[in-house]
Design a protein around this motif. Structure first.
Motif, PDB file in Angstrom:
ATOM      1  N   GLY A 149      26.665  40.505  34.293  1.00  0.00           N
ATOM      2  CA  GLY A 149      27.249  39.729  35.497  1.00  0.00           C
ATOM      3  C   GLY A 149      28.498  38.782  34.967  1.00  0.00           C
ATOM      4  N   PHE A 150      28.334  38.201  33.785  1.00  0.00           N
ATOM      5  CA  PHE A 150      29.583  37.481  33.344  1.00  0.00           C
ATOM      6  C   PHE A 150      30.826  38.438  33.149  1.00  0.00           C
ATOM      7  N   MET A 151      30.482  39.490  32.464  1.00  0.00           N
ATOM      8  CA  MET A 151      31.559  40.583  32.280  1.00  0.00           C
ATOM      9  C   MET A 151      32.149  40.938  33.435  1.00  0.00           C
ATOM     10  N   ILE A 152      31.248  41.309  34.596  1.00  0.00           N
ATOM     11  CA  ILE A 152      32.131  41.781  35.887  1.00  0.00           C
ATOM     12  C   ILE A 152      32.755  40.630  36.449  1.00  0.00           C
ATOM     13  N   ALA A 153      32.268  39.350  36.472  1.00  0.00           N
ATOM     14  CA  ALA A 153      32.841  38.234  36.844  1.00  0.00           C
ATOM     15  C   ALA A 153      34.392  37.862  36.173  1.00  0.00           C
ATOM     16  N   MET A 154      34.266  38.181  34.816  1.00  0.00           N
ATOM     17  CA  MET A 154      35.523  38.133  34.114  1.00  0.00           C
ATOM     18  C   MET A 154      36.558  39.227  34.485  1.00  0.00           C
ATOM     19  N   PHE A 155      36.067  40.572  34.494  1.00  0.00           N
ATOM     20  CA  PHE A 155      36.982  41.492  34.834  1.00  0.00           C
ATOM     21  C   PHE A 155      37.464  41.232  36.511  1.00  0.00           C
ATOM     22  N   THR A 156      36.693  40.681  37.512  1.00  0.00           N
ATOM     23  CA  THR A 156      37.230  40.392  38.701  1.00  0.00           C
ATOM     24  C   THR A 156      38.317  39.486  38.898  1.00  0.00           C
TER      25      THR A 156
END
Length: 387
Positions: A223-230
């Motif tokens: 979830g953190f990585m997806i948030a960072m990519f967003t």
């Protein structure tokens, strides 16, 4: 050519590393009896090993080490401590359940590392909804709120076999393409590495004999990585959009389309919990995937494939619209889809709390009809005879 070779090495390496490590994790978890015991909210009936997300952690750390020098703003320095914090807090939560406040504090600290990097600063929304320049302190508030929302939204969809991994693969595939076309190869390769980890994990998550859950250890990291990519996607410069198949000011809508499944499910569940006078983080079985399993009688695989397939089709349609039409039609599509899905799952959910809400709403509608003199035909006819 360098990108293709590196992508293949990361894809194969991360997949094999995760695939051959997870059985070792299962063995340790079973030996130490760190199993996930089912309760009244669980979608599984047998004790099942957790901590599958441990493989994600060192898979990402090794990928970041392998990609050293590819990050233009030394993003790896900010990523490693942030991922480590969430790994530790997720591991502890899987072993000893933590309070939502403790996990939220850890998420805020982890997100702070990302917000401190200039690479993720959003300077403008490029006339989206008439918004252009964004003050730095406003960016900190919006960026922090956005990342924490996405982390928790992804964490909440991890409720049935295969769902979190499948939706994660769809989201990461979209970001892989976007970052590749915008020449942000560091992020594109990171997406590929994490996609490989999720693909290897999916094999065991759907297995009947070697099943394992990713747990909060995995869902918080992914979830953190997806948030960072967003956040990075929204921070791209105008020049980065030359080869992307949608307009610059459509980026926020495309991001919402990519994240439609976790964002919709979180908004729906929080609304229902507040309507039932419960805390937004209080556990229940009102999630979209629970409704599909409990009331549509779909298997975990069927529900997960249906939701992930919808996510993929929806974002493709939204991107096509972003390249050929104005933001207005994209906003209409988003709103119509969310309203239609909310109504559909409201009709499908026959749980006791939802039946009470339906009766309550029916009474309110009847009261409103009486106030507006929209009484049934029988009442109208009797009124006519009286006149």
């Amino acid at each position: 050519m360098y990108f293709l070779e590196t992508a293949i090495v990361l894809l194969v390496g991360a997949f094999l590393l995760t695939f051959f490590t997870i059985p070792k994790i299962i063995g340790v978890v079973e030996y130490k009896k760190l199993m996930d015991n089912p309760n009244h909210r669980s979608s599984h009936k047998k004790v099942t090993p957790t901590l599958g997300g441990v493989a994600f952690y060192y898979g990402l750390i090794l990928a970041i080490f392998f990609l050293k020098g590819q990050d233009m703003y030394n993003e790896a320095i900010y990523l490693v401590p942030a991922i480590t914090i969430l790994f530790i807090i997720g591991l502890k939560d899987d072993l000893v359940v933590l309070s939502p406040l403790t996990k939220l504090a850890a998420q805020i600290i982890a997100v702070s590392f990302i917000l401190a990097s200039d690479s993720f600063t959003i300077h403008s929304l490029h006339d989206f909804l008439g918004i252009n320049d964004i003050p730095y302190f406003v960016y900190l508030l919006i960026g922090g709120f956005l990342m924490i929302t996405i982390i928790n939204a992804y964490n909440l969809i991890d409720g049935i076999d295969g769902l979190a991994a499948m939706v994660g693969i769809v989201i990461l595939t979209m970001y892989t393409i976007i970052f590749y076309l915008s020449h942000e190869f560091f992020y594109s390769l990171l997406c590929i590495a994490l996609t490989a980890c999720l693909s290897a994990f999916l094999y065991y998550n759907l297995s009947k004999t070697k099943k394992i859950f990713m747990g909060d250890t995995g869902s918080l990291i992914v979830g953190f990585m997806i948030a960072m990519f967003t956040l990075k996607f929204l921070a791209l410069n105008p020049s980065d959009y030359r080869e992307l198949p949608f307009h610059l000011d459509s980026a926020p809508l495309v991001a919402m389309g990519i994240l439609i499944v976790p964002l919709f499910d979180t908004a729906r569940v929080f609304t229902l919990r507040i309507a039932n006078k419960k805390g937004p983080f209080s556990p229940d079985r009102n999630h979209t995937h629970h409704v599909m399993v409990d009331y549509l009688k779909l298997s975990h695989r069927q529900a997960s494939c249906t939701i992930a397939g919808f996510n993929l089709i929806f974002v493709v349609i939204l991107i096509i619209m972003g390249s050929a039409s104005s933001n207005l039609w994209m906003i209409i599509l988003l709103l119509f889809t969310c309203i239609a899905l909310a109504y559909l799952f409201f009709r499908l959910d026959y749980s006791i709390p939802n039946l009470k809400r339906k009766v309550f709403l029916k009474r309110k509608v009847e009261e409103l009809k009486h106030k507006l003199h929209l009484t049934p035909p029988l009442a109208w006819s009797s009124r006519s005879k009286h006149k």
